[in-house]
Write a protein that holds these residues in place. Sequence first.
Motif, PDB file in Angstrom:
ATOM      1  N   SER A 131      -7.855  -0.516   3.837  1.00  0.00           N
ATOM      2  CA  SER A 131      -8.466  -0.473   2.510  1.00  0.00           C
ATOM      3  C   SER A 131      -7.436  -0.869   1.447  1.00  0.00           C
ATOM      4  N   HIS A 134      -6.823  12.754   1.243  1.00  0.00           N
ATOM      5  CA  HIS A 134      -6.972  11.306   1.297  1.00  0.00           C
ATOM      6  C   HIS A 134      -8.077  10.964   0.310  1.00  0.00           C
ATOM      7  N   LYS A 144       0.810  -1.224   0.000  1.00  0.00           N
ATOM      8  CA  LYS A 144       0.000   0.000   0.000  1.00  0.00           C
ATOM      9  C   LYS A 144       0.842   1.274   0.000  1.00  0.00           C
ATOM     10  N   ASN A 156      -6.093  -0.019  -1.340  1.00  0.00           N
ATOM     11  CA  ASN A 156      -5.696   1.004  -2.309  1.00  0.00           C
ATOM     12  C   ASN A 156      -4.323   1.525  -1.918  1.00  0.00           C
TER      13      ASN A 156
HETATM   14 MG    MG Z   1      -7.841   3.619   3.703  1.00  0.00          MG
END
Ligand code: MG
Length: 319
Positions: A136, A223, A49, A138
Amino acid sequence: METIISKDIQKAVSLLTNNELVAIPTETVYGLAGNIFSEKAIKKIFSTKQRPFFNPLIVHISSIEKLESIASYVPEKAKILASAFWPGSLTLVLKKNNAVPDLITAGKDTVAVRIPNHPITLQLLNLLPFPLAAPSANPFGSISPTKPTHVAHYFKNNIQQVLDGGSCKNGIESTIIGFEDETPVVYRLGALSIEKIEAVIGKVSVKNNKENKPDAPGMLARHYAPKTTTLLVNDVRAEIQKHSSKKIGVLTFKDSLNDDTITEIVLSKNGFFEEAAAKLYAAMHQLDAKNLDIIIAERFPENDLGKSINDRLQRATFK
Ligand code: MG
Ligand code: AMP
């Protein structure tokens, strides 16, 4: 590329048992999961990530009974919230148990934990002898994934499986609640509305800061951001006038501009917050892929999930 997307749950069990990562479906967004007790897997989550180590991970468990192995103390209101909303889009930040590795919690003495509400991931968690850490799926700072294709696109050959659970039903991250002494504090607005939480435990305070090193680092001011310059406005038509020479994409809550020359996504024609939240990130992914000069997003009403959606749009548009 898409060959890594598969429904094979046994394959997921085997990869996770062997210290590998699997992207898992949840009702909020897809998570990039690893065994919480495997240093190798957890380090791989951070490196895949490109996530800074100061940003702790959420631990996913399959039943309230397992909370004892994660948290050393559970305040009364946390118990009430867990029984009201789990499995569901609520993350509780609790004093951690010694068994939880420091890598997961970024050295904090608290741990974030939830039971996700997705049948496939609950089944997977029940097959595993360990909980899963899953932020998450991503790259750090970019738009969260709500479809298996989003994850496959982000990580291509860096992971071996995206466990296919379809599109995420809620579509934005969980609401995070921590406790200061016994008092609940909301650290991140999310898929469970403050109104629903307050209906169960009464008034809660919200510390949804936009700082550079906040308590819950998902709260970084910038973000969830598309690559395309994005603006958040009250009056979309007025904003369009200011950018007449540009290729514009528009994201609205319920109203269409009825203008064929503009790329537009209406999130919920009938004005439902749940539908808009569920479609939000997929719409941002879609507009971001169109090589536009600018994306103009409409501000939502500041109540219910409108608040959480505005929070994400603000962070997506912050420079
Ligand atoms: Mg996240
Ligand atoms: P994500 O990476 O999207 O799953 O986000 C996880 C969120 O949980 C981040 O905003 C983290 O900062 C937050 N989080 C995880 N553990 C803790 C903790 N112990 N205290 C506060 N926030 C936490």
